[in-house]
Design a protein around this motif. Structure first.
Motif, PDB file in Angstrom:
ATOM      1  N   ALA A 103     -21.515 -39.485 -16.027  1.00 27.56           N
ATOM      2  CA  ALA A 103     -22.169 -40.045 -17.196  1.00 27.56           C
ATOM      3  C   ALA A 103     -21.949 -39.142 -18.406  1.00 27.56           C
ATOM      4  CB  ALA A 103     -23.653 -40.247 -16.925  1.00 27.56           C
ATOM      5  N   ALA A 104     -22.029 -37.813 -18.190  1.00 23.01           N
ATOM      6  CA  ALA A 104     -21.838 -36.881 -19.300  1.00 23.01           C
ATOM      7  C   ALA A 104     -20.426 -36.998 -19.863  1.00 23.01           C
ATOM      8  CB  ALA A 104     -22.116 -35.452 -18.850  1.00 23.01           C
ATOM      9  N   HIS A 105     -19.419 -37.136 -18.987  1.00 20.42           N
ATOM     10  CA  HIS A 105     -18.033 -37.269 -19.442  1.00 20.42           C
ATOM     11  C   HIS A 105     -17.821 -38.594 -20.168  1.00 20.42           C
ATOM     12  CE1 HIS A 105     -16.679 -33.622 -17.491  1.00 20.42           C
ATOM     13  NE2 HIS A 105     -17.243 -34.010 -16.355  1.00 20.42           N
ATOM     14  N   ALA A 106     -18.392 -39.673 -19.641  1.00 17.61           N
ATOM     15  CA  ALA A 106     -18.258 -40.982 -20.279  1.00 17.61           C
ATOM     16  C   ALA A 106     -18.924 -40.986 -21.650  1.00 17.61           C
ATOM     17  CB  ALA A 106     -18.860 -42.066 -19.391  1.00 17.61           C
ATOM     18  N   ALA A 107     -20.083 -40.376 -21.755  1.00 16.14           N
ATOM     19  CA  ALA A 107     -20.780 -40.315 -23.042  1.00 16.14           C
ATOM     20  C   ALA A 107     -19.969 -39.521 -24.052  1.00 16.14           C
ATOM     21  CB  ALA A 107     -22.163 -39.702 -22.865  1.00 16.14           C
ATOM     22  N   ALA A 108     -19.427 -38.402 -23.612  1.00 13.41           N
ATOM     23  CA  ALA A 108     -18.611 -37.581 -24.516  1.00 13.41           C
ATOM     24  C   ALA A 108     -17.358 -38.328 -24.954  1.00 13.41           C
ATOM     25  CB  ALA A 108     -18.238 -36.262 -23.841  1.00 13.41           C
ATOM     26  N   ALA A 109     -16.729 -39.038 -24.022  1.00 10.89           N
ATOM     27  CA  ALA A 109     -15.496 -39.749 -24.336  1.00 10.89           C
ATOM     28  C   ALA A 109     -15.712 -40.902 -25.306  1.00 10.89           C
ATOM     29  CB  ALA A 109     -14.853 -40.271 -23.049  1.00 10.89           C
ATOM     30  N   THR A 110     -16.898 -41.497 -25.273  1.00 14.08           N
ATOM     31  CA  THR A 110     -17.173 -42.654 -26.129  1.00 14.08           C
ATOM     32  C   THR A 110     -18.032 -42.315 -27.333  1.00 14.08           C
ATOM     33  OG1 THR A 110     -19.120 -43.252 -24.815  1.00 14.08           O
ATOM     34  CG2 THR A 110     -17.004 -44.242 -24.175  1.00 14.08           C
ATOM     35  N   GLY A 111     -18.441 -41.059 -27.446  1.00 17.48           N
ATOM     36  CA  GLY A 111     -19.300 -40.669 -28.561  1.00 17.48           C
ATOM     37  C   GLY A 111     -20.711 -41.208 -28.452  1.00 17.48           C
ATOM     38  N   THR A 112     -21.129 -41.529 -27.252  1.00 13.93           N
ATOM     39  CA  THR A 112     -22.462 -42.072 -27.009  1.00 13.93           C
ATOM     40  C   THR A 112     -23.456 -40.928 -26.828  1.00 13.93           C
ATOM     41  OG1 THR A 112     -21.470 -43.964 -25.891  1.00 13.93           O
ATOM     42  CG2 THR A 112     -23.822 -43.560 -25.488  1.00 13.93           C
ATOM     43  N   PRO A 113     -24.584 -40.984 -27.564  1.00 16.25           N
ATOM     44  CA  PRO A 113     -25.596 -39.940 -27.359  1.00 16.25           C
ATOM     45  C   PRO A 113     -26.112 -39.975 -25.922  1.00 16.25           C
ATOM     46  CG  PRO A 113     -26.097 -41.261 -29.306  1.00 16.25           C
ATOM     47  CD  PRO A 113     -24.976 -41.953 -28.580  1.00 16.25           C
ATOM     48  N   VAL A 114     -26.407 -38.802 -25.396  1.00 12.94           N
ATOM     49  CA  VAL A 114     -26.896 -38.703 -24.027  1.00 12.94           C
ATOM     50  C   VAL A 114     -27.986 -37.641 -23.961  1.00 12.94           C
ATOM     51  CG1 VAL A 114     -25.140 -37.032 -23.313  1.00 12.94           C
ATOM     52  CG2 VAL A 114     -26.209 -38.477 -21.599  1.00 12.94           C
ATOM     53  N   VAL A 115     -28.981 -37.923 -23.141  1.00 10.08           N
ATOM     54  CA  VAL A 115     -30.051 -36.975 -22.855  1.00 10.08           C
ATOM     55  C   VAL A 115     -30.271 -37.026 -21.347  1.00 10.08           C
ATOM     56  CG1 VAL A 115     -32.501 -36.432 -23.164  1.00 10.08           C
ATOM     57  CG2 VAL A 115     -31.176 -37.291 -25.092  1.00 10.08           C
ATOM     58  N   LEU A 116     -30.355 -35.874 -20.708  1.00 11.36           N
ATOM     59  CA  LEU A 116     -30.573 -35.807 -19.276  1.00 11.36           C
ATOM     60  C   LEU A 116     -32.049 -35.527 -19.003  1.00 11.36           C
ATOM     61  CD1 LEU A 116     -29.495 -35.647 -16.355  1.00 11.36           C
ATOM     62  CD2 LEU A 116     -29.096 -33.219 -16.753  1.00 11.36           C
ATOM     63  N   LEU A 117     -32.683 -36.433 -18.274  1.00 10.43           N
ATOM     64  CA  LEU A 117     -34.072 -36.255 -17.859  1.00 10.43           C
ATOM     65  C   LEU A 117     -34.057 -35.537 -16.522  1.00 10.43           C
ATOM     66  CD1 LEU A 117     -37.112 -36.782 -17.962  1.00 10.43           C
ATOM     67  CD2 LEU A 117     -36.670 -39.039 -16.997  1.00 10.43           C
ATOM     68  N   ARG A 118     -34.586 -34.335 -16.502  1.00  8.71           N
ATOM     69  CA  ARG A 118     -34.586 -33.517 -15.282  1.00  8.71           C
ATOM     70  C   ARG A 118     -35.904 -32.769 -15.195  1.00  8.71           C
ATOM     71  NH1 ARG A 118     -29.516 -29.947 -13.256  1.00  8.71           N
ATOM     72  NH2 ARG A 118     -30.412 -29.169 -11.343  1.00  8.71           N
ATOM     73  N   ARG A 119     -36.738 -33.211 -14.257  1.00  9.06           N
ATOM     74  CA  ARG A 119     -38.031 -32.539 -14.072  1.00  9.06           C
ATOM     75  C   ARG A 119     -37.807 -31.083 -13.700  1.00  9.06           C
ATOM     76  NH1 ARG A 119     -39.885 -37.402 -10.304  1.00  9.06           N
ATOM     77  NH2 ARG A 119     -38.367 -36.354  -9.010  1.00  9.06           N
ATOM     78  N   PRO A 120     -38.727 -30.218 -14.077  1.00 10.64           N
ATOM     79  CA  PRO A 120     -38.594 -28.814 -13.649  1.00 10.64           C
ATOM     80  C   PRO A 120     -38.537 -28.728 -12.127  1.00 10.64           C
ATOM     81  CG  PRO A 120     -40.292 -29.024 -15.326  1.00 10.64           C
ATOM     82  CD  PRO A 120     -39.892 -30.427 -14.937  1.00 10.64           C
ATOM     83  N   GLY A 121     -37.648 -27.880 -11.636  1.00 10.97           N
ATOM     84  CA  GLY A 121     -37.495 -27.717 -10.195  1.00 10.97           C
ATOM     85  C   GLY A 121     -38.685 -27.031  -9.563  1.00 10.97           C
ATOM     86  N   TRP A 122     -38.750 -27.153  -8.248  1.00 13.07           N
ATOM     87  CA  TRP A 122     -39.813 -26.495  -7.504  1.00 13.07           C
ATOM     88  C   TRP A 122     -39.557 -25.000  -7.447  1.00 13.07           C
ATOM     89  CZ3 TRP A 122     -38.442 -30.439  -3.292  1.00 13.07           C
ATOM     90  CH2 TRP A 122     -39.063 -31.663  -3.551  1.00 13.07           C
ATOM     91  N   ARG A 123     -40.616 -24.248  -7.329  1.00 14.06           N
ATOM     92  CA  ARG A 123     -40.517 -22.794  -7.161  1.00 14.06           C
ATOM     93  C   ARG A 123     -41.348 -22.392  -5.950  1.00 14.06           C
ATOM     94  NH1 ARG A 123     -37.778 -20.984 -11.321  1.00 14.06           N
ATOM     95  NH2 ARG A 123     -38.071 -21.811 -13.405  1.00 14.06           N
ATOM     96  N   ALA A 124     -40.761 -21.536  -5.136  1.00 13.10           N
ATOM     97  CA  ALA A 124     -41.490 -21.043  -3.968  1.00 13.10           C
ATOM     98  C   ALA A 124     -42.674 -20.207  -4.430  1.00 13.10           C
ATOM     99  CB  ALA A 124     -40.561 -20.209  -3.083  1.00 13.10           C
ATOM    100  N   GLY A 125     -43.758 -20.314  -3.691  1.00 11.24           N
ATOM    101  CA  GLY A 125     -44.962 -19.551  -3.989  1.00 11.24           C
ATOM    102  C   GLY A 125     -45.371 -18.713  -2.799  1.00 11.24           C
TER     103      GLY A 125
END
Length: 173
Positions: free
Chosen positions: A1-23
């Motif tokens: 998706a990132a490559h396709a967006a870059a190739a077409t000039g389409t704005p892109v935002v990646l939604l990525r929740r913060p990862g888990w952390r060991a406690g």
């Protein structure tokens, strides 16, 4: 998706929740892939709760001598590990739900992908409370140059700042 967006000039935002952390009290074994997780399992336990999704089960299909409990919304495609109990269910699940499942199936190791977020963390808390090792498959690296946001409201805010995407239609020129 990132490559396709870059190739077409389409704005892109990646939604990525913060990862888990060991406690404190966690016995985590981070790995980079499902095959690495499979390689690690024989030394960690005999009864595996596998929560990596239905599409990655082939990485574990060669493992005999282990019992797998697999929870999936949809039935998985073969190949599956030879000794697999399939549970068809959809979350979210509470810590009490996960603890009961782990006890009922006598699970002694959990395998999961780091999907982040609180809604899927109940299994991690249950594993910690029961003293179980957890194999955590790390996330793939982020694509270069793609902005990352941690939640839906931030993604919507970011998109609203883009021309014509503020919910009001195209802006007059």
């Amino acid at each position: 998706a990132a490559h396709a967006a870059a190739a077409t000039g389409t704005p892109v935002v990646l939604l990525r929740r913060p990862g888990w952390r060991a406690g404190p009290g966690d016995d985590w074994h981070p790995v980079g892939s499902l095959p690495e997780a499979a390689d690690l399992l024989p030394g960690l336990g005999d009864r595996v709760f596998l929560t990596t999704g239905r599409l990655g089960l082939a990485a574990f299909a060669h493992l005999s001598g282990l019992h797998f409990v697999v929870r999936s919304v949809e039935p998985p495609d073969p190949p599956l590990p030879p000794d697999t109990r399939l549970l068809r269910d959809r979350g979210p699940f509470t810590v009490a739900d996960e603890t009961a499942l782990l006890r009922e199936h006598r699970v002694d190791v959990l395998v999961t992908k780091d999907s982040g977020g609180a809604a899927t963390a109940a299994k991690l808390t249950a594993a910690r409370d029961l003293g179980l090792p957890v194999v955590v498959v790390r996330r793939p690296p982020l694509p270069d140059g793609v902005p990352v946001v941690p939640d839906v409201p931030t993604a919507l805010e970011r998109l609203a700042r883009l021309d014509g995407l503020d919910g009001l239609g195209p802006r007059p020129r």
